[in-house]
Design an enzyme around this catalytic site. Structure first.
Site, mmCIF file in Angstrom:
data_model
loop_
_atom_site.group_PDB
_atom_site.id
_atom_site.type_symbol
_atom_site.label_atom_id
_atom_site.label_comp_id
_atom_site.label_asym_id
_atom_site.label_seq_id
_atom_site.Cartn_x
_atom_site.Cartn_y
_atom_site.Cartn_z
ATOM 1 N N LYS A 187 51.195 -2.621 -52.457
ATOM 2 C CA LYS A 187 51.512 -3.939 -51.878
ATOM 3 C C LYS A 187 52.724 -4.549 -52.567
ATOM 4 O O LYS A 187 53.654 -5.013 -51.923
ATOM 5 C CB LYS A 187 50.302 -4.885 -52.000
ATOM 6 C CG LYS A 187 49.055 -4.398 -51.291
ATOM 7 C CD LYS A 187 47.909 -5.382 -51.411
ATOM 8 C CE LYS A 187 47.397 -5.584 -52.828
ATOM 9 N NZ LYS A 187 46.839 -4.367 -53.442
ATOM 10 N N ARG B 201 42.049 -12.306 -50.233
ATOM 11 C CA ARG B 201 41.237 -11.195 -50.722
ATOM 12 C C ARG B 201 39.776 -11.354 -50.325
ATOM 13 O O ARG B 201 38.981 -10.447 -50.553
ATOM 14 C CB ARG B 201 41.335 -11.155 -52.240
ATOM 15 C CG ARG B 201 42.418 -10.185 -52.764
ATOM 16 C CD ARG B 201 41.989 -9.770 -54.076
ATOM 17 N NE ARG B 201 42.591 -8.829 -54.912
ATOM 18 C CZ ARG B 201 43.792 -8.753 -55.417
ATOM 19 N NH1 ARG B 201 44.730 -9.554 -55.037
ATOM 20 N NH2 ARG B 201 44.093 -7.844 -56.305
ATOM 21 N N ARG C 61 50.999 2.876 -63.902
ATOM 22 C CA ARG C 61 51.877 1.753 -63.526
ATOM 23 C C ARG C 61 52.462 1.072 -64.767
ATOM 24 O O ARG C 61 51.757 0.802 -65.733
ATOM 25 C CB ARG C 61 51.078 0.737 -62.718
ATOM 26 C CG ARG C 61 51.852 -0.552 -62.475
ATOM 27 C CD ARG C 61 51.292 -1.357 -61.341
ATOM 28 N NE ARG C 61 49.945 -1.810 -61.512
ATOM 29 C CZ ARG C 61 49.248 -2.443 -60.567
ATOM 30 N NH1 ARG C 61 49.793 -2.675 -59.383
ATOM 31 N NH2 ARG C 61 48.015 -2.842 -60.784
ATOM 32 N N ARG D 61 49.630 -3.277 -67.595
ATOM 33 C CA ARG D 61 48.676 -4.366 -67.368
ATOM 34 C C ARG D 61 47.348 -4.082 -68.052
ATOM 35 O O ARG D 61 46.886 -2.945 -68.059
ATOM 36 C CB ARG D 61 48.448 -4.552 -65.865
ATOM 37 C CG ARG D 61 49.486 -5.443 -65.240
ATOM 38 C CD ARG D 61 49.395 -5.493 -63.746
ATOM 39 N NE ARG D 61 48.053 -5.681 -63.209
ATOM 40 C CZ ARG D 61 47.788 -5.873 -61.914
ATOM 41 N NH1 ARG D 61 48.787 -5.901 -61.053
ATOM 42 N NH2 ARG D 61 46.568 -6.029 -61.499
ATOM 43 N N ARG E 283 37.490 -3.046 -59.957
ATOM 44 C CA ARG E 283 38.384 -3.656 -58.956
ATOM 45 C C ARG E 283 38.233 -2.975 -57.596
ATOM 46 O O ARG E 283 38.296 -3.634 -56.563
ATOM 47 C CB ARG E 283 39.836 -3.597 -59.451
ATOM 48 C CG ARG E 283 40.088 -4.595 -60.600
ATOM 49 C CD ARG E 283 41.276 -4.220 -61.453
ATOM 50 N NE ARG E 283 42.517 -4.225 -60.738
ATOM 51 C CZ ARG E 283 43.600 -3.522 -61.103
ATOM 52 N NH1 ARG E 283 43.544 -2.752 -62.180
ATOM 53 N NH2 ARG E 283 44.696 -3.588 -60.412
HETATM 54 P P1 ADP Z 1 49.533 -2.900 -55.610
HETATM 55 O O1 ADP Z 1 50.487 -4.065 -55.640
HETATM 56 O O2 ADP Z 1 48.991 -2.623 -54.235
HETATM 57 O O3 ADP Z 1 48.448 -2.973 -56.640
HETATM 58 P P2 ADP Z 1 51.814 -1.429 -56.674
HETATM 59 O O4 ADP Z 1 52.909 -1.682 -55.690
HETATM 60 O O5 ADP Z 1 51.857 -2.180 -57.961
HETATM 61 O O6 ADP Z 1 50.371 -1.586 -55.969
HETATM 62 O O7 ADP Z 1 51.808 0.148 -56.978
HETATM 63 C C1 ADP Z 1 50.942 0.715 -57.973
HETATM 64 C C2 ADP Z 1 51.682 1.839 -58.701
HETATM 65 O O8 ADP Z 1 51.875 2.929 -57.802
HETATM 66 C C3 ADP Z 1 53.079 1.461 -59.215
HETATM 67 O O9 ADP Z 1 53.288 2.108 -60.453
HETATM 68 C C4 ADP Z 1 54.024 1.976 -58.140
HETATM 69 O O10 ADP Z 1 55.287 2.341 -58.712
HETATM 70 C C5 ADP Z 1 53.267 3.186 -57.588
HETATM 71 N N1 ADP Z 1 53.389 3.354 -56.137
HETATM 72 C C6 ADP Z 1 53.433 2.388 -55.195
HETATM 73 N N2 ADP Z 1 53.501 2.924 -53.949
HETATM 74 C C7 ADP Z 1 53.465 4.266 -54.117
HETATM 75 C C8 ADP Z 1 53.484 5.400 -53.220
HETATM 76 N N3 ADP Z 1 53.546 5.215 -51.897
HETATM 77 N N4 ADP Z 1 53.450 6.633 -53.766
HETATM 78 C C9 ADP Z 1 53.374 6.817 -55.114
HETATM 79 N N5 ADP Z 1 53.361 5.809 -56.008
HETATM 80 C C10 ADP Z 1 53.402 4.551 -55.532
HETATM 81 P P1 AMP Z 2 46.739 -8.024 -58.445
HETATM 82 O O1 AMP Z 2 47.953 -8.331 -59.283
HETATM 83 O O2 AMP Z 2 46.919 -8.372 -57.003
HETATM 84 O O3 AMP Z 2 46.241 -6.607 -58.655
HETATM 85 O O4 AMP Z 2 45.582 -8.981 -58.982
HETATM 86 C C1 AMP Z 2 45.138 -8.907 -60.314
HETATM 87 C C2 AMP Z 2 43.902 -9.761 -60.510
HETATM 88 O O5 AMP Z 2 44.221 -11.150 -60.224
HETATM 89 C C3 AMP Z 2 42.715 -9.447 -59.590
HETATM 90 O O6 AMP Z 2 41.910 -8.399 -60.083
HETATM 91 C C4 AMP Z 2 41.985 -10.789 -59.592
HETATM 92 O O7 AMP Z 2 41.254 -10.989 -60.789
HETATM 93 C C5 AMP Z 2 43.141 -11.799 -59.587
HETATM 94 N N1 AMP Z 2 43.571 -12.142 -58.211
HETATM 95 C C6 AMP Z 2 44.772 -11.891 -57.650
HETATM 96 N N2 AMP Z 2 44.809 -12.341 -56.387
HETATM 97 C C7 AMP Z 2 43.584 -12.890 -56.146
HETATM 98 C C8 AMP Z 2 42.984 -13.499 -55.017
HETATM 99 N N3 AMP Z 2 43.641 -13.646 -53.857
HETATM 100 N N4 AMP Z 2 41.707 -13.954 -55.134
HETATM 101 C C9 AMP Z 2 41.019 -13.829 -56.290
HETATM 102 N N5 AMP Z 2 41.531 -13.243 -57.384
HETATM 103 C C10 AMP Z 2 42.797 -12.779 -57.325
#
Ligand code: ADP
Ligand code: AMP
Length: 214
Positions: A13, A88, A127, A160, A171
């Site tokens: 995302k 969410r 990540r 993170r 999660r």
């Molecule tokens: P989200 O925001 O949904 O939690 P991220 O965009 O932070 O996911 O992506 C999680 C990890 O996976 C990051 O390290 C990113 O560089 C990698 N990543 C994202 N999309 C892809 C993909 N399509 N293929 C492989 N790795 C990816």
């Molecule tokens: P993310 O960066 O989207 O992976 O979110 C990290 C953490 O932030 C999640 O595991 C939740 O604890 C909190 N969080 C982020 N967005 C939301 C949301 N829309 N509602 C509730 N908790 C959230």
């Protein structure tokens, strides 16, 4: 253009939101980023959110919907935005619909980045983020040129605290408990579009742009 990105942790995302943001000139609104910043700055919001986030639980709906409501009222959102990680829960989706009432059109696209959870653990444990500009990398799939240093701004990379296997599993459980309700909420709106998040980043982007440019 107002866009919602749905999908499990690690689906991509944030990665896709940044690409859409640059292409369409609209802000990425990541509730996770806003909450992490609040924790870093030790604000009241940060203090209230920290324990939930550390445990991989959702922060209570009222806290999160309040943040998003205020953020969407800022001037840079007037031409549109990308919601990354919000809503969410069904309650958050209903609150968003309510707060957009009266605004022309509401949400244009709900893009659900679907992915096989078993493959996402590796994405999340690998990540890495820039402390300075929040650019995303992956140790294996998208490494920086110099280890530990952001290609974009030279900032230091970090991992993170919730990207550990134990918290990731929690999660995923949280995600799965809400995903179907959200999907059916948006499926009935006619704005819902699933994409295949298992593909490489550029192929996911191609699917997303095909939807947005339609
Ligand atoms: P989200 O925001 O949904 O939690 P991220 O965009 O932070 O996911 O992506 C999680 C990890 O996976 C990051 O390290 C990113 O560089 C990698 N990543 C994202 N999309 C892809 C993909 N399509 N293929 C492989 N790795 C990816
Ligand atoms: P993310 O960066 O989207 O992976 O979110 C990290 C953490 O932030 C999640 O595991 C939740 O604890 C909190 N969080 C982020 N967005 C939301 C949301 N829309 N509602 C509730 N908790 C959230």
């Amino acid at each position: 253009m107002r866009i919602i990105l749905l999908g499990p942790p690690g689906a991509g995302k944030g990665t896709q939101a940044k690409i859409i943001s640059e292409r369409f000139g609209i802000p990425q609104i990541s509730t996770g980023d806003i909450l992490r910043k609040a924790i870093q700055e030790q604000t009241d919001l940060g203090r209230r959110a920290k324990a939930f986030m550390d445990n991989g639980q959702l922060v209570p709906d009222d806290l999160v919907t309040g943040i998003v409501h205020d953020r969407l009222a800022e001037p840079d959102c007037s031409r549109g935005y990308i919601l990354d990680g919000f809503p969410r829960t069904l309650a958050q989706a209903e609150a968003l619909t309510e707060s957009l009432k009266g605004q022309r059109g509401g949400i244009d696209f709900v893009i659900d980045i679907r992915a096989d959870l078993s493959r996402l653990v590796k994405r999340l444990t690998g990540r890495r983020l820039c402390k300075n500009c929040q650019q995303m990398y992956h140790e294996e799939f998208n490494p920086t040129k110099m280890k530990g240093v952001c290609d974009k701004c030279g900032g230091e990379l970090y991992q993170r605290e919730d990207d550990t296997e134990e918290t990731i599993v929690r999660r995923f459980d949280v995600y799965e408990s809400q995903a179907r309700a959200l999907e059916s909420f948006y499926a009935s709106s006619g704005k819902y579009r699933p994409v295949n998040g298992d593909l490489p980043v550029d192929q996911v982007t191609r699917e997303v742009f095909a939807i947005l440019n339609h």
